[in-house]
Design a protein around this motif. Structure first.
Motif, PDB file in Angstrom:
ATOM      1  N   THR A  21       0.823  -1.222   0.000  1.00 48.43           N
ATOM      2  CA  THR A  21       0.000   0.000   0.000  1.00 48.43           C
ATOM      3  C   THR A  21       0.853   1.266   0.000  1.00 48.43           C
ATOM      4  OG1 THR A  21      -0.229  -0.012   2.414  1.00 48.43           O
ATOM      5  CG2 THR A  21      -1.945  -1.121   1.138  1.00 48.43           C
ATOM      6  N   GLY A  22       2.123   1.150   0.426  1.00 53.79           N
ATOM      7  CA  GLY A  22       3.017   2.307   0.361  1.00 53.79           C
ATOM      8  C   GLY A  22       3.139   2.794  -1.081  1.00 53.79           C
TER       9      GLY A  22
ATOM     10  N   TYR B  53       0.544   5.458  -1.884  1.00 51.21           N
ATOM     11  CA  TYR B  53       0.888   6.787  -1.356  1.00 51.21           C
ATOM     12  C   TYR B  53       2.057   7.379  -2.140  1.00 51.21           C
ATOM     13  CZ  TYR B  53      -2.420   5.900   2.291  1.00 51.21           C
ATOM     14  OH  TYR B  53      -3.598   5.649   2.958  1.00 51.21           O
ATOM     15  N   ARG B  54       2.990   6.513  -2.522  1.00 55.55           N
ATOM     16  CA  ARG B  54       4.124   6.982  -3.319  1.00 55.55           C
ATOM     17  C   ARG B  54       3.661   7.461  -4.699  1.00 55.55           C
ATOM     18  NH1 ARG B  54       9.511   5.157  -1.789  1.00 55.55           N
ATOM     19  NH2 ARG B  54       9.396   4.293   0.314  1.00 55.55           N
TER      20      ARG B  54
ATOM     21  N   ARG C  94      10.355   4.102  -5.983  1.00 56.60           N
ATOM     22  CA  ARG C  94      11.228   3.656  -4.878  1.00 56.60           C
ATOM     23  C   ARG C  94      12.415   4.559  -4.611  1.00 56.60           C
ATOM     24  NH1 ARG C  94       9.197   1.180  -1.045  1.00 56.60           N
ATOM     25  NH2 ARG C  94       7.158   0.728  -1.878  1.00 56.60           N
TER      26      ARG C  94
ATOM     27  N   SER D  52       5.243  10.162   2.812  1.00 58.84           N
ATOM     28  CA  SER D  52       4.981  10.221   4.249  1.00 58.84           C
ATOM     29  C   SER D  52       4.283  11.544   4.595  1.00 58.84           C
ATOM     30  CB  SER D  52       6.306  10.076   5.000  1.00 58.84           C
ATOM     31  OG  SER D  52       6.142  10.426   6.337  1.00 58.84           O
TER      32      SER D  52
ATOM     33  N   SER E 289       0.668  11.678   3.127  1.00 60.42           N
ATOM     34  CA  SER E 289      -0.217  10.626   3.645  1.00 60.42           C
ATOM     35  C   SER E 289      -0.944  11.078   4.914  1.00 60.42           C
ATOM     36  CB  SER E 289       0.548   9.331   3.907  1.00 60.42           C
ATOM     37  OG  SER E 289       1.460   9.520   4.960  1.00 60.42           O
TER      38      SER E 289
ATOM     39  N   ARG F 158      -6.044   9.810   2.114  1.00 61.21           N
ATOM     40  CA  ARG F 158      -6.343   8.508   2.738  1.00 61.21           C
ATOM     41  C   ARG F 158      -7.741   8.035   2.334  1.00 61.21           C
ATOM     42  NH1 ARG F 158      -1.947   7.601   5.671  1.00 61.21           N
ATOM     43  NH2 ARG F 158      -2.710   5.497   5.972  1.00 61.21           N
TER      44      ARG F 158
ATOM     45  N   ARG G 250       0.951   0.861   6.911  1.00 63.24           N
ATOM     46  CA  ARG G 250       1.021   1.493   8.235  1.00 63.24           C
ATOM     47  C   ARG G 250      -0.282   1.329   9.016  1.00 63.24           C
ATOM     48  NH1 ARG G 250       4.986   2.101   5.717  1.00 63.24           N
ATOM     49  NH2 ARG G 250       6.735   3.523   5.968  1.00 63.24           N
ATOM     50  N   ASP G 251      -1.407   1.197   8.274  1.00 64.07           N
ATOM     51  CA  ASP G 251      -2.722   1.156   8.936  1.00 64.07           C
ATOM     52  C   ASP G 251      -3.547  -0.023   8.444  1.00 64.07           C
ATOM     53  OD1 ASP G 251      -3.039   2.062   6.350  1.00 64.07           O
ATOM     54  OD2 ASP G 251      -4.588   3.521   6.838  1.00 64.07           O
ATOM     55  N   MET G 252      -2.877  -1.091   8.026  1.00 63.58           N
ATOM     56  CA  MET G 252      -3.600  -2.248   7.475  1.00 63.58           C
ATOM     57  C   MET G 252      -4.488  -2.891   8.534  1.00 63.58           C
ATOM     58  SD  MET G 252      -2.767  -2.396   4.351  1.00 63.58           S
ATOM     59  CE  MET G 252      -2.879  -0.644   4.523  1.00 63.58           C
TER      60      MET G 252
ATOM     61  N   ARG H  18      10.487  10.623   8.848  1.00 61.46           N
ATOM     62  CA  ARG H  18       9.377   9.796   8.372  1.00 61.46           C
ATOM     63  C   ARG H  18       8.677   9.098   9.548  1.00 61.46           C
ATOM     64  NH1 ARG H  18       8.576   5.958   4.099  1.00 61.46           N
ATOM     65  NH2 ARG H  18      10.652   5.160   3.739  1.00 61.46           N
TER      66      ARG H  18
ATOM     67  N   ASP I  61       4.804   9.646  10.434  1.00 63.14           N
ATOM     68  CA  ASP I  61       3.889   8.503  10.331  1.00 63.14           C
ATOM     69  C   ASP I  61       3.245   8.155  11.680  1.00 63.14           C
ATOM     70  OD1 ASP I  61       4.620   8.441   7.702  1.00 63.14           O
ATOM     71  OD2 ASP I  61       5.857   6.641   7.830  1.00 63.14           O
TER      72      ASP I  61
ATOM     73  N   ARG J 195       0.827  11.645  13.073  1.00 63.89           N
ATOM     74  CA  ARG J 195      -0.277  12.281  12.342  1.00 63.89           C
ATOM     75  C   ARG J 195      -1.608  11.941  13.009  1.00 63.89           C
ATOM     76  NH1 ARG J 195       0.925   8.240   7.553  1.00 63.89           N
ATOM     77  NH2 ARG J 195      -0.303   6.487   8.267  1.00 63.89           N
TER      78      ARG J 195
HETATM   79  O1   DC Z   1       6.043   1.668   3.047  1.00 62.57           O
HETATM   80  P1   DC Z   1       6.541   2.829   2.237  1.00 62.57           P
HETATM   81  O2   DC Z   1       7.895   3.303   2.646  1.00 62.57           O
HETATM   82  O3   DC Z   1       6.473   2.557   0.756  1.00 62.57           O
HETATM   83  O4   DC Z   1       5.492   4.024   2.509  1.00 62.57           O
HETATM   84  C1   DC Z   1       5.744   5.357   2.107  1.00 62.57           C
HETATM   85  C2   DC Z   1       4.918   6.308   2.978  1.00 62.57           C
HETATM   86  O5   DC Z   1       3.535   6.162   2.674  1.00 62.57           O
HETATM   87  C3   DC Z   1       5.028   6.072   4.475  1.00 62.57           C
HETATM   88  O6   DC Z   1       6.115   6.781   5.056  1.00 62.57           O
HETATM   89  C4   DC Z   1       3.691   6.551   4.995  1.00 62.57           C
HETATM   90  C5   DC Z   1       2.741   6.313   3.848  1.00 62.57           C
HETATM   91  N1   DC Z   1       1.907   5.133   4.036  1.00 62.57           N
HETATM   92  C6   DC Z   1       0.780   5.291   4.817  1.00 62.57           C
HETATM   93  O7   DC Z   1       0.557   6.365   5.363  1.00 62.57           O
HETATM   94  N2   DC Z   1      -0.080   4.256   4.965  1.00 62.57           N
HETATM   95  C7   DC Z   1       0.157   3.064   4.383  1.00 62.57           C
HETATM   96  N3   DC Z   1      -0.714   2.074   4.543  1.00 62.57           N
HETATM   97  C8   DC Z   1       1.329   2.870   3.614  1.00 62.57           C
HETATM   98  C9   DC Z   1       2.189   3.931   3.472  1.00 62.57           C
END
Ligand code: DC
Length: 231
Positions: A35-36, A39-40, A91, A100, A103, A109, A130-132, A180, A184, A187
């Protein structure tokens, strides 16, 4: 009841969650949801359009006219923005930091939530982010939260970037990771934290194989009880 589980893997940058999630998905023949990358992709779009990550109204208008979707490719998913596969651009450290930052915006979101839920609707997925466990899949059968000491997470990121030929001073990686982590965790919307049911694994000093085996053991117990429920 569905046969295949939803497995969630949350944790901070450098906790090893991407590496082990990919391996877990392969071992279980599940889909891997990074899921990152979503957001990326938004960060990449904002950056490419020359929009400031601070201007919420402009970001709002930009996203209203943008279609973001996931398409299956092998065991993973590619991210498409207005029909263009942007997966290969995501990446970098700059995009990670920007992802970050943006997000934290509730609008972003909100837009990404249904895309993630749709990918996991049939189960059979290892969802990493991060919030799965807390927000996206609170009913997931197995929830993990991976962590590691800050020094080990910085070291891992340094090694990963070096192995890709990216030379960034150690101090810069430490600074960016600290920023970061702070963004993260602090927030207001969907901050990084373990769900109360999550199995927390401190991966400091553990090999990737050890982490994967520990997780598979827990998943197998859940799989066994899930198939009993199906009888
Ligand atoms: O896992 P990553 O490094 O690819 O994620 C990049 C940014 O995206 C991370 O610093 C915060 C955000 N992110 C988020 O807020 N919620 C997620 N489920 C995944 C990533």
């Amino acid at each position: 009841m569905k046969k295949d589980l939803i497995v969630t893997v949350d944790g901070p940058a450098g906790s090893g969650k991407s590496t082990v999630s990919k391996i877990l998905a392969k071992r279980l023949s599940y889909l891997y949801l990074d899921t990152g990358a979503l957001y990326r992709a938004v960060a990449y779009l904002i950056d490419r359009e020359g929009t400031s990550g601070n201007d919420e109204q402009v970001i709002h208008d930009l996203l209203k006219s943008t279609d973001i979707s996931l398409q299956k490719s092998g065991e993973g998913l590619q991210v498409y923005v207005n029909g263009e596969d942007v997966t290969g651009h995501l990446r970098t450290e700059e995009i990670g930091l920007m992802a970050s930052k943006i997000s934290a915006l509730p609008l972003i979101r909100e837009i990404l939530l249904p895309i993630q839920r749709k990918a996991g609707a049939k189960g059979g997925i290892v969802a990493e982010g991060r919030d799965m466990g807390t927000i996206v899949f609170p009913n997931a059968e197995v929830k993990f939260f991976l962590d590691a000491s800050e020094s080990e997470r910085i070291q891992r990121r340094f090694m990963e970037l070096s192995s890709r030929g990216v030379r960034i001073p150690y101090g810069n990686i430490a600074r960016d990771m600290g920023q970061r982590d702070h963004q993260d965790r602090e927030r207001e919307v969907a901050p990084l934290r373990p769900h109360e049911e999550a199995v927390i694994i401190d991966t400091s000093g553990m090999t990737i194989a050890e982490v994967v085996e520990a997780m598979l053991e827990i998943i197998n117990i859940s799989l066994a009880s899930n198939s009993l429920d199906l009888l």
